[in-house]
Motif scaffolding. Structure first.
Motif, PDB file in Angstrom:
ATOM      1  N   ILE A 173      15.063  -1.756  -3.270  1.00 30.97           N
ATOM      2  CA  ILE A 173      15.585  -2.278  -2.004  1.00 30.97           C
ATOM      3  C   ILE A 173      14.470  -2.942  -1.206  1.00 30.97           C
ATOM      4  O   ILE A 173      14.592  -4.100  -0.774  1.00 30.97           O
ATOM      5  CB  ILE A 173      16.261  -1.154  -1.183  1.00 30.97           C
ATOM      6  CG1 ILE A 173      17.482  -0.611  -1.923  1.00 30.97           C
ATOM      7  CG2 ILE A 173      16.663  -1.674   0.191  1.00 30.97           C
ATOM      8  CD1 ILE A 173      18.139   0.568  -1.232  1.00 30.97           C
ATOM      9  N   TYR A 174      13.342  -2.230  -1.014  1.00 23.27           N
ATOM     10  CA  TYR A 174      12.301  -2.821  -0.171  1.00 23.27           C
ATOM     11  C   TYR A 174      11.515  -3.911  -0.903  1.00 23.27           C
ATOM     12  O   TYR A 174      11.016  -4.841  -0.282  1.00 23.27           O
ATOM     13  CB  TYR A 174      11.376  -1.760   0.436  1.00 23.27           C
ATOM     14  CG  TYR A 174      10.510  -0.971  -0.520  1.00 23.27           C
ATOM     15  CD1 TYR A 174       9.421  -1.541  -1.159  1.00 23.27           C
ATOM     16  CD2 TYR A 174      10.740   0.387  -0.737  1.00 23.27           C
ATOM     17  CE1 TYR A 174       8.598  -0.811  -2.004  1.00 23.27           C
ATOM     18  CE2 TYR A 174       9.937   1.135  -1.566  1.00 23.27           C
ATOM     19  CZ  TYR A 174       8.870   0.535  -2.207  1.00 23.27           C
ATOM     20  OH  TYR A 174       8.070   1.271  -3.038  1.00 23.27           O
ATOM     21  N   LEU A 175      11.427  -3.847  -2.230  1.00 25.60           N
ATOM     22  CA  LEU A 175      10.700  -4.888  -2.949  1.00 25.60           C
ATOM     23  C   LEU A 175      11.502  -6.186  -3.025  1.00 25.60           C
ATOM     24  O   LEU A 175      10.966  -7.282  -2.805  1.00 25.60           O
ATOM     25  CB  LEU A 175      10.347  -4.403  -4.356  1.00 25.60           C
ATOM     26  CG  LEU A 175       9.195  -3.402  -4.450  1.00 25.60           C
ATOM     27  CD1 LEU A 175       9.000  -2.942  -5.886  1.00 25.60           C
ATOM     28  CD2 LEU A 175       7.903  -3.999  -3.920  1.00 25.60           C
ATOM     29  N   TRP A 187       5.491 -13.460  -8.479  1.00 27.49           N
ATOM     30  CA  TRP A 187       5.867 -12.366  -7.572  1.00 27.49           C
ATOM     31  C   TRP A 187       7.085 -11.613  -8.106  1.00 27.49           C
ATOM     32  O   TRP A 187       7.140 -10.378  -8.076  1.00 27.49           O
ATOM     33  CB  TRP A 187       6.188 -12.925  -6.183  1.00 27.49           C
ATOM     34  CG  TRP A 187       5.088 -12.836  -5.176  1.00 27.49           C
ATOM     35  CD1 TRP A 187       4.327 -13.849  -4.691  1.00 27.49           C
ATOM     36  CD2 TRP A 187       4.615 -11.658  -4.511  1.00 27.49           C
ATOM     37  NE1 TRP A 187       3.420 -13.397  -3.766  1.00 27.49           N
ATOM     38  CE2 TRP A 187       3.576 -12.050  -3.635  1.00 27.49           C
ATOM     39  CE3 TRP A 187       4.972 -10.324  -4.568  1.00 27.49           C
ATOM     40  CZ2 TRP A 187       2.893 -11.147  -2.821  1.00 27.49           C
ATOM     41  CZ3 TRP A 187       4.286  -9.414  -3.755  1.00 27.49           C
ATOM     42  CH2 TRP A 187       3.272  -9.827  -2.909  1.00 27.49           C
ATOM     43  N   THR A 188       8.060 -12.363  -8.593  1.00 24.74           N
ATOM     44  CA  THR A 188       9.297 -11.739  -9.060  1.00 24.74           C
ATOM     45  C   THR A 188       9.041 -10.835 -10.258  1.00 24.74           C
ATOM     46  O   THR A 188       9.502  -9.684 -10.302  1.00 24.74           O
ATOM     47  CB  THR A 188      10.331 -12.816  -9.439  1.00 24.74           C
ATOM     48  OG1 THR A 188      10.599 -13.629  -8.293  1.00 24.74           O
ATOM     49  CG2 THR A 188      11.629 -12.178  -9.914  1.00 24.74           C
ATOM     50  N   VAL A 189       8.295 -11.321 -11.239  1.00 26.24           N
ATOM     51  CA  VAL A 189       8.029 -10.526 -12.441  1.00 26.24           C
ATOM     52  C   VAL A 189       7.243  -9.259 -12.089  1.00 26.24           C
ATOM     53  O   VAL A 189       7.560  -8.162 -12.551  1.00 26.24           O
ATOM     54  CB  VAL A 189       7.262 -11.363 -13.484  1.00 26.24           C
ATOM     55  CG1 VAL A 189       6.885 -10.498 -14.685  1.00 26.24           C
ATOM     56  CG2 VAL A 189       8.105 -12.541 -13.940  1.00 26.24           C
ATOM     57  N   CYS A 190       6.217  -9.386 -11.247  1.00 29.54           N
ATOM     58  CA  CYS A 190       5.393  -8.220 -10.897  1.00 29.54           C
ATOM     59  C   CYS A 190       6.182  -7.228 -10.042  1.00 29.54           C
ATOM     60  O   CYS A 190       6.008  -6.015 -10.177  1.00 29.54           O
ATOM     61  CB  CYS A 190       4.139  -8.676 -10.157  1.00 29.54           C
ATOM     62  SG  CYS A 190       2.997  -9.639 -11.191  1.00 29.54           S
ATOM     63  N   LEU A 223       9.306  -1.998  -9.602  1.00 28.66           N
ATOM     64  CA  LEU A 223      10.521  -1.226  -9.378  1.00 28.66           C
ATOM     65  C   LEU A 223      11.059  -0.585 -10.657  1.00 28.66           C
ATOM     66  O   LEU A 223      12.180  -0.079 -10.702  1.00 28.66           O
ATOM     67  CB  LEU A 223      11.600  -2.082  -8.705  1.00 28.66           C
ATOM     68  CG  LEU A 223      12.115  -3.352  -9.413  1.00 28.66           C
ATOM     69  CD1 LEU A 223      13.158  -3.035 -10.455  1.00 28.66           C
ATOM     70  CD2 LEU A 223      12.676  -4.309  -8.373  1.00 28.66           C
ATOM     71  N   ALA A 224      10.225  -0.606 -11.704  1.00 27.65           N
ATOM     72  CA  ALA A 224      10.519   0.093 -12.960  1.00 27.65           C
ATOM     73  C   ALA A 224      11.709  -0.509 -13.706  1.00 27.65           C
ATOM     74  O   ALA A 224      12.622   0.190 -14.147  1.00 27.65           O
ATOM     75  CB  ALA A 224      10.757   1.580 -12.720  1.00 27.65           C
ATOM     76  N   ALA A 253       0.834  -1.210   0.000  1.00 27.85           N
ATOM     77  CA  ALA A 253       0.000   0.000   0.000  1.00 27.85           C
ATOM     78  C   ALA A 253       0.865   1.255   0.000  1.00 27.85           C
ATOM     79  O   ALA A 253       0.611   2.198  -0.762  1.00 27.85           O
ATOM     80  CB  ALA A 253      -0.923  -0.015   1.221  1.00 27.85           C
ATOM     81  N   TYR A 254       1.890   1.291   0.838  1.00 29.50           N
ATOM     82  CA  TYR A 254       2.778   2.456   0.856  1.00 29.50           C
ATOM     83  C   TYR A 254       3.584   2.546  -0.442  1.00 29.50           C
ATOM     84  O   TYR A 254       3.927   3.647  -0.893  1.00 29.50           O
ATOM     85  CB  TYR A 254       3.702   2.399   2.068  1.00 29.50           C
ATOM     86  CG  TYR A 254       3.061   2.942   3.324  1.00 29.50           C
ATOM     87  CD1 TYR A 254       2.875   4.314   3.490  1.00 29.50           C
ATOM     88  CD2 TYR A 254       2.630   2.085   4.335  1.00 29.50           C
ATOM     89  CE1 TYR A 254       2.277   4.818   4.632  1.00 29.50           C
ATOM     90  CE2 TYR A 254       2.023   2.585   5.482  1.00 29.50           C
ATOM     91  CZ  TYR A 254       1.850   3.951   5.628  1.00 29.50           C
ATOM     92  OH  TYR A 254       1.246   4.459   6.759  1.00 29.50           O
ATOM     93  N   SER A 255       3.874   1.417  -1.040  1.00 33.74           N
ATOM     94  CA  SER A 255       4.531   1.440  -2.340  1.00 33.74           C
ATOM     95  C   SER A 255       3.645   2.129  -3.377  1.00 33.74           C
ATOM     96  O   SER A 255       4.133   2.897  -4.221  1.00 33.74           O
ATOM     97  CB  SER A 255       4.850   0.009  -2.785  1.00 33.74           C
ATOM     98  OG  SER A 255       5.398  -0.003  -4.078  1.00 33.74           O
TER      99      SER A 255
END
Length: 533
Positions: A431-433, A378-381, A386-387, A306-308
């Motif tokens: 970093i956070y993702l 999860w990895t692809v999304c 993260l652009a 959500a914060y992302s």
């Protein structure tokens, strides 16, 4: 008489929702879910047909216009239409809602009411983007609030009542500013009141009046976007919502705020926008950095994503305030891109919770070997979020960066500071993702979780939903003109209107003034007007 595509897209899902109580069903939702999915897909096909048969991307004006006098004494008419600012978001709305119906497949508690609310939201949200009357816009904006409240309050988590109440207080309270600003603009100048956008755009509002209306609308739309510090309802709402509601919140609801800023604050109040634009840019940077840092500290998976979302919407604010066709186009693309990426991430959050029955990152870990397909999704999304180059998020954020950095409406020092600060947020995102992925799938194994037999891998339905979202995400990343051509003409016309406003308020830099020969004979004083910032 042309076919009423937009009216059909609005009224068909709402009318179909009213028939749900009569759909034969045994109470487990197996029949009604097919009915709801069929209605949502039909609505999506109607919007696609409207785009293919009645919409010309090269025309910056209003198209697919349908107008019926409704309450002429109040100046209220059923007036709908679409241009480059609204048509892509109409398509996004019907597309995400169709996938949300498919994501709601496991819902067995009060399924008829659940799907009724989903379909009602579908029509209401399309109406927000399609109506061309400010009072009608307010009614559509309010229509969307009740379904979200009920979806949170009935099907949410342990703190669902708190989250739903907070949502309705924030959004309904801020909506009053839309009504007040709309009434003021409709009655401005005397004569018969009219709420239609074309009439309001033709009015010569005083700069002071524009500033007051702009401030009121910024509060209302800032809550929905959301803009820090008006954002606190969103993490709570996402923290308690189910997967399909997540998809609607992240994929569509937040875009209503960005669309409304472009439609009202920029298009109808351009002189006030020339004054407020630096504030939008600063708020955008605050969104990017503050939400990224807060997301980094979250241990709850839903609140982290959500914060992302809040962080990524900061780029929309910077693009809207850039006074650049490239930057504004990037803001539009960021709304579309984040709608797709946000919906995919929140769908995966729901699917992961269904298996692990926890949202705490500390309680996850070591499930990568048992859910390899889920890890791949999860990895692809996450890479899209993260652009990563080749994904839609990279293109949209790059357009905002370059558009703002090359905007001649701001001083060089201001552009450098904003670009550096925004870049910090971009660095924090991977970093956070990536650390989130490591903790979920390859962190320290939770013995209780590892012993569970229900850690099944991604099912075909889940892979299909994510695949439907990844196709446009990658397609836009590789060839952005698939989307940008649909709104390029409308964005260029909007930026031209902004340039005129800059000249009027005496805030246009020399190059912008020199390029404004079509605006008439300009006083020499404007040749020395300071740049913004």
């Amino acid at each position: 008489m042309p076919f009423p595509w937009l009216s059909t897209a609005i009224l068909f899902p709402i009318g179909a929702a009213l028939l749900i109580p009569f759909v034969p069903d045994k109470g487990d939702g197996k029949q009604v879910r097919w009915y709801a999915l069929g209605v949502a897909l039909t609505t999506f096909l109607v919007t696609v047909a409207a785009y293919l048969r009645g919409y010309d991307p090269a025309d910056p004006g209003l198209q697919l216009v349908e107008r019926v006098e409704w309450l002429p004494d109040l100046g209220l008419a059923w007036s709908v239409g679409a241009d480059g600012i609204s048509m892509p978001l109409i398509l996004l709305t019907s597309f995400i809602t169709s996938l949300a119906c498919l994501a709601a497949w496991p819902v067995t508690f009060k399924p008829k009411l659940f799907y009724f609310l989903l379909l009602a939201m579908d029509g209401g949200q399309i109406a927000v983007f399609a109506v061309q009357d400010m009072l009608l816009f307010f009614l559509a904006w309010e229509l969307e609030l009740l379904p979200v409240y009920l979806l949170l309050a009935i099907w949410g988590g342990k703190k669902r009542q708190y989250a739903a109440t907070k949502f309705i207080l924030y959004t309904a309270g801020s909506s009053l500013f839309i009504l007040l600003a709309g009434l003021a603009m409709a009655f401005y100048g005397g004569g018969a009141p009219s709420f239609e956008y074309t009439v309001l755009a033709a009015k010569d509002f005083g700069t002071g009046f524009q500033v007051l209306c702009y401030a009121a609308l910024l509060i209302a739309f800032g809550v929905k976007l959301p803009v820090v510090p008006l954002h606190t309802w969103l993490p709570d709402a996402h923290g308690e919502a189910t997967a399909p509601v997540h998809m609607l919140l992240a994929g569509i609801l937040l875009k209503m705020g960005g669309y409304a800023l472009l439609r009202f604050n920029v298009q109808l109040l351009p002189e006030a926008h020339a004054q407020f634009a630096p504030l939008l840019v600063i708020l955008g940077v605050v969104n990017i950095i503050y939400a990224a840092l807060t997301s980094f500290a979250q241990r709850n998976l839903k609140r982290k994503i959500a914060y992302s979302s809040i962080s990524h919407m900061g780029f929309v604010l910077i693009g809207i305030g850039s006074f650049s066709a490239l930057g504004t186009s990037g803001a539009m693309l960021q709304m579309i891109s984040h709608g797709l990426i946000g919906a995919s991430l929140f769908f995966l959050v729901g699917a992961t919770y269904d298996r692990t029955h926890t949202l705490q990152l500390d309680e996850m870990g070591g499930v990568g070997q048992k859910m390899r397909k889920m890890f791949a999704l999860w990895t692809v999304c996450s890479l899209a979020s993260l652009a990563l180059p080749g994904m839609s998020g990279f293109v949209s954020e790059l357009m905002v960066f370059v558009g703002f950095a090359t905007s001649e409406a701001y001083s060089l020092s201001f552009r450098i500071v904003i670009a550096v600060l925004a870049a910090i947020g971009v660095i924090l995102t991977p970093i956070y993702l990536l650390s989130m992925l490591r903790e979920i799938f390859f962190g320290k194994e939770n013995p209780e979780l590892a012993s569970h037999t229900h850690l099944v891998d991604a099912e075909p339905r889940e892979i299909y939903v994510i695949s439907c979202l990844l196709v446009p995400i990658i397609g836009i990343g590789l060839y952005p003109r698939l989307v940008t051509d649909s709104y390029r003409a409308a964005i260029e016309a909007l930026v031209d209107r902004e340039s005129v406003a800059l000249v009027k308020v005496g805030r246009a830099p020399v190059p912008a003034v020199m390029a404004a020969g079509a605006f008439g004979n300009l006083p020499p004083a404007l040749l020395h007007a300071p740049a913004l910032g």
